[in-house]
Design an enzyme around this catalytic site. Sequence first.
Site, PDB file in Angstrom:
ATOM      1  N   ARG A  79     -15.979  27.329   2.838  1.00 18.98           N
ATOM      2  CA  ARG A  79     -15.933  28.002   4.055  1.00 18.98           C
ATOM      3  C   ARG A  79     -14.258  27.933   4.615  1.00 18.98           C
ATOM      4  O   ARG A  79     -13.951  26.747   4.879  1.00 18.98           O
ATOM      5  CB  ARG A  79     -16.843  27.660   5.215  1.00 18.98           C
ATOM      6  CG  ARG A  79     -16.575  28.499   6.623  1.00 18.98           C
ATOM      7  CD  ARG A  79     -17.502  28.224   7.866  1.00 18.98           C
ATOM      8  NE  ARG A  79     -17.095  28.915   8.962  1.00 18.98           N
ATOM      9  CZ  ARG A  79     -16.654  28.055  10.044  1.00 18.98           C
ATOM     10  NH1 ARG A  79     -16.771  26.780  10.021  1.00 18.98           N
ATOM     11  NH2 ARG A  79     -16.152  28.729  11.077  1.00 18.98           N
ATOM     12  N   HIS A 123     -10.021  31.597  13.384  1.00 22.14           N
ATOM     13  CA  HIS A 123     -10.237  30.185  13.646  1.00 22.14           C
ATOM     14  C   HIS A 123      -9.106  29.547  14.529  1.00 22.14           C
ATOM     15  O   HIS A 123      -8.364  28.715  14.346  1.00 22.14           O
ATOM     16  CB  HIS A 123     -10.579  29.407  12.688  1.00 22.14           C
ATOM     17  CG  HIS A 123     -11.271  27.817  12.659  1.00 22.14           C
ATOM     18  ND1 HIS A 123     -12.295  27.496  12.024  1.00 22.14           N
ATOM     19  CD2 HIS A 123     -10.942  26.935  13.663  1.00 22.14           C
ATOM     20  CE1 HIS A 123     -12.786  26.557  12.444  1.00 22.14           C
ATOM     21  NE2 HIS A 123     -11.722  26.036  13.301  1.00 22.14           N
ATOM     22  N   GLU A 168     -16.450  29.517  17.158  1.00 24.25           N
ATOM     23  CA  GLU A 168     -16.536  28.751  18.462  1.00 24.25           C
ATOM     24  C   GLU A 168     -15.711  29.604  19.680  1.00 24.25           C
ATOM     25  O   GLU A 168     -14.973  28.975  20.328  1.00 24.25           O
ATOM     26  CB  GLU A 168     -15.974  27.372  18.346  1.00 24.25           C
ATOM     27  CG  GLU A 168     -16.907  26.525  17.118  1.00 24.25           C
ATOM     28  CD  GLU A 168     -16.328  25.196  17.075  1.00 24.25           C
ATOM     29  OE1 GLU A 168     -15.457  24.658  17.799  1.00 24.25           O
ATOM     30  OE2 GLU A 168     -17.214  24.347  16.587  1.00 24.25           O
ATOM     31  N   ASN A 294     -22.289  25.341  14.569  1.00 18.06           N
ATOM     32  CA  ASN A 294     -21.366  24.073  14.011  1.00 18.06           C
ATOM     33  C   ASN A 294     -21.967  23.083  14.956  1.00 18.06           C
ATOM     34  O   ASN A 294     -22.083  23.127  16.159  1.00 18.06           O
ATOM     35  CB  ASN A 294     -20.106  24.176  14.905  1.00 18.06           C
ATOM     36  CG  ASN A 294     -19.341  25.294  13.755  1.00 18.06           C
ATOM     37  OD1 ASN A 294     -19.667  25.728  12.665  1.00 18.06           O
ATOM     38  ND2 ASN A 294     -18.065  25.784  14.016  1.00 18.06           N
ATOM     39  N   TYR A 296     -22.240  18.784  15.989  1.00  9.10           N
ATOM     40  CA  TYR A 296     -21.515  17.288  15.807  1.00  9.10           C
ATOM     41  C   TYR A 296     -22.417  16.401  16.607  1.00  9.10           C
ATOM     42  O   TYR A 296     -22.635  15.217  16.260  1.00  9.10           O
ATOM     43  CB  TYR A 296     -20.194  17.528  16.451  1.00  9.10           C
ATOM     44  CG  TYR A 296     -19.249  18.227  15.359  1.00  9.10           C
ATOM     45  CD1 TYR A 296     -18.645  17.497  14.243  1.00  9.10           C
ATOM     46  CD2 TYR A 296     -19.055  19.513  15.511  1.00  9.10           C
ATOM     47  CE1 TYR A 296     -17.973  18.272  13.209  1.00  9.10           C
ATOM     48  CE2 TYR A 296     -18.108  20.291  14.651  1.00  9.10           C
ATOM     49  CZ  TYR A 296     -17.704  19.760  13.665  1.00  9.10           C
ATOM     50  OH  TYR A 296     -16.880  20.214  12.632  1.00  9.10           O
ATOM     51  N   GLU A 346     -20.667  23.986  10.265  1.00  5.13           N
ATOM     52  CA  GLU A 346     -19.879  22.810  10.170  1.00  5.13           C
ATOM     53  C   GLU A 346     -20.724  21.481  10.688  1.00  5.13           C
ATOM     54  O   GLU A 346     -21.579  21.493  11.839  1.00  5.13           O
ATOM     55  CB  GLU A 346     -18.733  22.919  11.408  1.00  5.13           C
ATOM     56  CG  GLU A 346     -17.583  23.545  10.718  1.00  5.13           C
ATOM     57  CD  GLU A 346     -16.369  23.748  12.008  1.00  5.13           C
ATOM     58  OE1 GLU A 346     -16.184  22.630  12.819  1.00  5.13           O
ATOM     59  OE2 GLU A 346     -15.582  24.782  12.073  1.00  5.13           O
TER      60      GLU A 346
HETATM   61  C1  FCB Z   1     -14.749  22.069  15.627  1.00  7.49           C
HETATM   62  C2  FCB Z   1     -13.608  22.968  14.968  1.00  7.49           C
HETATM   63  C3  FCB Z   1     -13.012  22.380  13.739  1.00  7.49           C
HETATM   64  C4  FCB Z   1     -12.944  20.926  13.863  1.00  7.49           C
HETATM   65  C5  FCB Z   1     -14.222  20.370  14.247  1.00  7.49           C
HETATM   66  C6  FCB Z   1     -14.084  18.813  14.259  1.00  7.49           C
HETATM   67  O1  FCB Z   1     -14.921  22.418  16.779  1.00  7.49           O
HETATM   68  O2  FCB Z   1     -14.293  24.279  14.661  1.00  7.49           O
HETATM   69  O3  FCB Z   1     -11.889  23.080  13.450  1.00  7.49           O
HETATM   70  O4  FCB Z   1     -11.889  20.665  14.648  1.00  7.49           O
HETATM   71  O5  FCB Z   1     -14.611  20.608  15.510  1.00  7.49           O
END
Ligand code: FCB
Length: 439
Positions: A79, A123, A168, A294, A296, A346
């Site tokens: 990607r 992006h 995002e 995405n 995290y 992500e």
């Molecule tokens: C996300 C972004 C990516 C990267 C990660 C850690 O929010 O999409 O570009 O910075 O975080």
Amino acid sequence: MSATTSSFPEGFVWGAATSAFQIEGAAFTDGRAASIWDSFCARPGVIVDASNGSVACDHYHRLDEDLDLMRHLGLKAYRFSASWPRVQPEGSGSWNDKGLDFYDRLVDGLLARGIAPYLTLYHWDLPQALQDLGGWTEREVALRFVDYAETLARRFGDRIASIATHNEPWVIATLGHEQGIFAPGLSNRRTAAQVSHHLLLSHGMALLAMRAARVRLPLGIVLNQGPTVPATDTETDRAKAHLEDGRLIRWYMDALFRGRYPTDVLQHLGEDAPQVEEGDMRVVCTPLDFLGVNYYTRSVVGSGPATPRPGSELTDMGWEVCPQGLTELLLRLQRDYPLPPLYITENGAAYPDRVAASQRVHDPLRIDYLRRHIAALREAIAAGVDVRGYFVWSLLDNFEWTSGYTKRFGIVHVDRETLQRTPKDSAFWYRDFIAAQSR
Ligand code: FCB
């Protein structure tokens, strides 16, 4: 058999993700013009190590080496995003052949190595020329985006696996236009709300235009999401968490899947709510072929600023490691919305990795992070959520926005002086994992 080694659905896609500004460098080469991130980095004090994206990983000049690396790691999918100011320097008008050629070489190079290309159009690197006209605060920019989307879709549509419009939009609107900590660095809640609407509108308009142009590819959008939980069980904290969830998830999901913004968030915004024209929301909720998520971490909100609970396991970003948050999130999305197929576009973690004397990079914490998140994903799939692929963030250590080069998210280490690539232990772990899945 552990959750991570049991098989995923047939055809499940395993890949890695990057974005143009974070890796390409060659900022003013072959006709590329400035983006808002080039301008933002030039402001004193906004990037912790005072760095910028001028060289980044120099991916633009090391394309073949990076493509070989991806093949070597057995990736099935990649990607990436296109840099708008590289292909259309002013954001309107003429196209830059050298920029378009670069993405031709990238796409063809991926296909030649058996790797499926997943394109993200935006992006975060808006051409500065469009920012000079007001950027995403102006409705007109949505029309420029549609033109950009259609041109790229026509050029690459016969060779790529899918197109995501925006990456995002919450980050663009909130961090870029309300908190002012990301480009273009504006701090105005009303502006941010209007920007979020223009982003969603441009997404819907681009989808319609690409479909009208007979682009027969899965089309979607990528959202950053995670659970928002109250720090304590008090009424105040619970209300705060609900509102934050509204701003992060429901604002975008309700708009995309129900064609309206959530009432509580609109009320909270009051006079700062966006101006929405007749028919806009019908465009915004144009059916999607896929949704990229995405993931995290989760956020814990209470009376102070959002913070992980004391004692939480943290990554180098200070983000809580919370794999079960991914399962919870996916089950909740499935419960609340009529979802198209999902991709985890992500997921990954930063750790302060170093090349050892042995020339190896030992990153057991990242392996652990990935393993646990993949297991959490497996759980959601087992519970019936339709997820079709997973992309680790990121292929390479790269320019991590305001953190500059101080945070390393790559499964491949990049030396800041020599730009030499060294696959970390996690890259070999991921390679073996993917191979085991394909057996
Ligand atoms: C996300 C972004 C990516 C990267 C990660 C850690 O929010 O999409 O570009 O910075 O975080």
